[in-house]
Design an enzyme around this catalytic site. Structure first.
Site, PDB file in Angstrom:
ATOM      1  N   HIS A 247     -13.073  48.837 -31.008  1.00 61.21           N
ATOM      2  CA  HIS A 247     -14.700  48.665 -30.996  1.00 61.21           C
ATOM      3  C   HIS A 247     -14.917  47.518 -31.952  1.00 61.21           C
ATOM      4  O   HIS A 247     -16.180  47.605 -32.178  1.00 61.21           O
ATOM      5  CB  HIS A 247     -14.452  49.438 -30.195  1.00 61.21           C
TER       6      HIS A 247
ATOM      7  N   ARG B 294       3.608  19.319   5.510  1.00 58.54           N
ATOM      8  CA  ARG B 294       3.234  19.177   3.670  1.00 58.54           C
ATOM      9  C   ARG B 294       2.069  18.351   4.384  1.00 58.54           C
ATOM     10  O   ARG B 294       1.970  17.902   5.428  1.00 58.54           O
ATOM     11  CB  ARG B 294       4.369  17.964   3.579  1.00 58.54           C
TER      12      ARG B 294
ATOM     13  N   ARG C 124       0.708  -1.588  -0.124  1.00 55.13           N
ATOM     14  CA  ARG C 124      -0.453  -0.276  -0.328  1.00 55.13           C
ATOM     15  C   ARG C 124       0.881   1.242   0.273  1.00 55.13           C
ATOM     16  O   ARG C 124       0.366   2.378   1.045  1.00 55.13           O
ATOM     17  CB  ARG C 124      -0.768   0.240   1.251  1.00 55.13           C
ATOM     18  N   HIS C 125       1.774   1.000  -0.874  1.00 61.14           N
ATOM     19  CA  HIS C 125       2.738   2.538  -1.028  1.00 61.14           C
ATOM     20  C   HIS C 125       3.264   2.196  -2.487  1.00 61.14           C
ATOM     21  O   HIS C 125       4.106   1.726  -2.496  1.00 61.14           O
ATOM     22  CB  HIS C 125       3.989   2.525   0.717  1.00 61.14           C
ATOM     23  N   ASP C 126       2.999   3.732  -2.888  1.00 57.59           N
ATOM     24  CA  ASP C 126       4.136   3.139  -3.768  1.00 57.59           C
ATOM     25  C   ASP C 126       5.762   3.605  -4.447  1.00 57.59           C
ATOM     26  O   ASP C 126       6.212   2.421  -5.098  1.00 57.59           O
ATOM     27  CB  ASP C 126       3.341   4.414  -5.337  1.00 57.59           C
TER      28      ASP C 126
ATOM     29  N   THR D  49      13.404  10.250   1.866  1.00 60.10           N
ATOM     30  CA  THR D  49      11.774   9.594   1.613  1.00 60.10           C
ATOM     31  C   THR D  49      11.832  10.057   0.678  1.00 60.10           C
ATOM     32  O   THR D  49      11.655  10.555  -0.456  1.00 60.10           O
ATOM     33  CB  THR D  49      11.727  11.373   2.644  1.00 60.10           C
TER      34      THR D  49
ATOM     35  N   SER E 278     -17.678  20.924 -44.043  1.00 58.95           N
ATOM     36  CA  SER E 278     -19.047  21.189 -43.202  1.00 58.95           C
ATOM     37  C   SER E 278     -19.570  19.501 -44.249  1.00 58.95           C
ATOM     38  O   SER E 278     -19.617  19.542 -45.023  1.00 58.95           O
ATOM     39  CB  SER E 278     -20.089  21.671 -43.357  1.00 58.95           C
TER      40      SER E 278
END
Length: 466
Positions: A137, A309, A63-65, A89, A269
């Site tokens: 304009h 974090r 459960r941790h990539d 880490t 078209s």
């Protein structure tokens, strides 16, 4: 661009980072990292198809990539199994890899943008003398030239080039590096027995091996998400430019003055066979608008980070960062394609400006009458009355502008009748447009693109898969 953000490149880059960490730790005297371990890691730096399956099994189990890939790498590089990720880490690989992807993606975009600017510059020079009606304009205004109008796009794209260059320059000097779990480098200080200089050197070595000029001195567990804000802001600003250019081309196509490339067998078209829809420019506007809106996501993500974090940035960054660059790359491809084959319809441009040319020439008529000794106010009043009458004929009766005929039939203007043709010459209304084009290309474009000369030569005209 898709490869940069692909799973294969992501996990292979993680392995590169583990190699650089192990190499640097060995260079600084850590025992237990053998040449065989480094060799096995290098032999398997590119993740193979079957290893994705191994990693999936490990991730389901652990459960941790990141740890799933640590164990997978250790299975195929058994001599290194015990030292992979030593002192690091998870963000050592995830965040440093992301910064590498941002850098590489910017390196991919910059030459493409330079090539677009070069193509538009060639177009601007070719049409620098071609008079065209200007619009403010949405109404007819003083004349410009086709080339002068293109320099407006060029100037904005040059700003985008400088913004992306600045984002890259700041990025490569702000690598996360080897900082430990909360940015204190405590784990590395422990494995180097309190030797601060070796810890600093480790950070420096990893940064150099990754191809960055410097690392940030103080980080949290991650690199600051402010970096994402700055990079995506530059991309989003480019998205605004892309939509602006696409919108201008669509307006010119509506006026039948300019068209984007249109292949011989292309169908505009399914029902209206005569149509030549500006679908490239419409797609450019759609992608540009999408890209412009990504900036809000990275802003919110940066603001939402807590202390050292929080993981609520994970999903949105995995979506926004790749999609921002993929969207920007798509805009580059479209701009390349469009700028390589713009069609200028001279006859239609001339037809459109001839409707309003007599009105624009009225100031010239007034000045010419003054030069002949007549009152400016008298000339102005005659012109005012006749201009309004001619405008009424054009707008309410749909007839051609007959102001010149009215002037010719008015005895007051007899002194300048022999000058009318010269006073109405379109080239007299474009000001310094041709000179402005040449100056923009010489003084703005040329210096900015000098570093990209060789890369531009390798970029071919883009083909679109519709």
């Amino acid at each position: 661009m898709k490869y940069i953000f692909s799973p294969r490149n992501r996990f292979s880059t993680w392995r590169e980072l583990w190699i650089w960490l192990a190499e640097s730790e060995r260079e600084l005297g850590l025992e237990g990292i053998t040449p065989t371990a480094i060799e096995q890691m290098r032999d398997h730096v590119r993740i193979q198809d079957h290893e994705f399956e191994l990693a999936a099994v490990e991730e389901k189990r652990r459960r941790h990539d990141v740890m799933a890939h640590v164990h997978t790498y250790g299975q195929i590089a058994p001599a290194a199994a015990g030292i992979i990720h030593w002192g690091a880490t998870s963000c050592y690989v995830t965040d440093n890899a992301d910064q590498i992807f941002l850098r590489d993606a910017l390196d991919l975009l910059l030459p493409k943008l330079a090539a677009v600017i070069q193509r538009l510059s060639n177009f601007a020079l070719e049409y620098r003398d071609e008079p065209a009606l200007g619009y403010t304009h949405g109404q007819a205004a003083q004349m410009v030239t086709v080339g002068k109008r293109a320099t407006i796009w060029i100037e904005d794209l040059l700003d985008d080039l400088h913004n992306l260059e600045h984002a890259r320059d700041r990025l490569v000097a702000k690598f996360r590096g080897a900082k430990g779990t909360t940015g204190t480098q405590a784990s590395f200080l422990a494995i180097f027995n309190g030797d601060h200089e070796k810890v600093k050197k480790l950070d420096e070595l990893v940064t150099q091996k990754a191809g960055f000029t410097a690392s940030v001195r103080s980080t949290t567990q991650t690199y600051s998400r402010k970096i994402d804000v700055d990079v995506v802001h530059a991309l989003s600003s480019f998205g605004c430019t892309a939509e602006r250019i696409g919108g201008d081309i669509r307006h010119l196509a509506m006026l039948k003055e300019m068209e984007e490339p249109f292949e011989q067998d292309q169908i505009g078209s399914s029902a209206m066979a005569y149509k030549r829809n500006p679908m490239r420019s419409e797609r450019l506007c759609s992608l540009g608008r999408t890209l412009a809106n990504f900036s809000a996501n990275v802003e919110q993500t940066y603001k939402s980070q807590w202390l050292e974090r929080s993981l609520d940035d994970s999903a949105i960054r995995r979506i926004v960062l790749p999609e921002s660059f993929l969207c920007a790359d798509a805009c580059m491809i479209l701009l390349n394609n469009i700028s390589s084959g713009l069609v200028v319809n001279r006859a239609m441009i001339q037809k459109n400006y001839h409707v309003d040319l007599p009105f624009m020439a009225t100031e010239n008529f007034i000045m010419a009458m003054v030069n002949k000794g007549h009152s400016r106010q008298d000339a102005h009043e005659h012109i005012r009355v006749m201009s309004q009458e001619a405008a009424k004929v054009v707008k309410q009766e749909g007839k051609p502008n007959d102001l010149i005929e009215r002037i010719k039939n008015n005895k007051f203007f007899d002194p300048i009748l022999d000058q009318l043709e010269d006073l109405m010459r379109p080239s007299t209304f474009i000001g310094r447009s041709p000179e402005i084009v040449k100056e923009v290309v010489e003084f703005d474009v040329a210096p900015a693109l000098k570093k990209y000369e060789s890369a531009i030569g390798n970029i071919r005209d883009a083909d679109l898969a519709v």
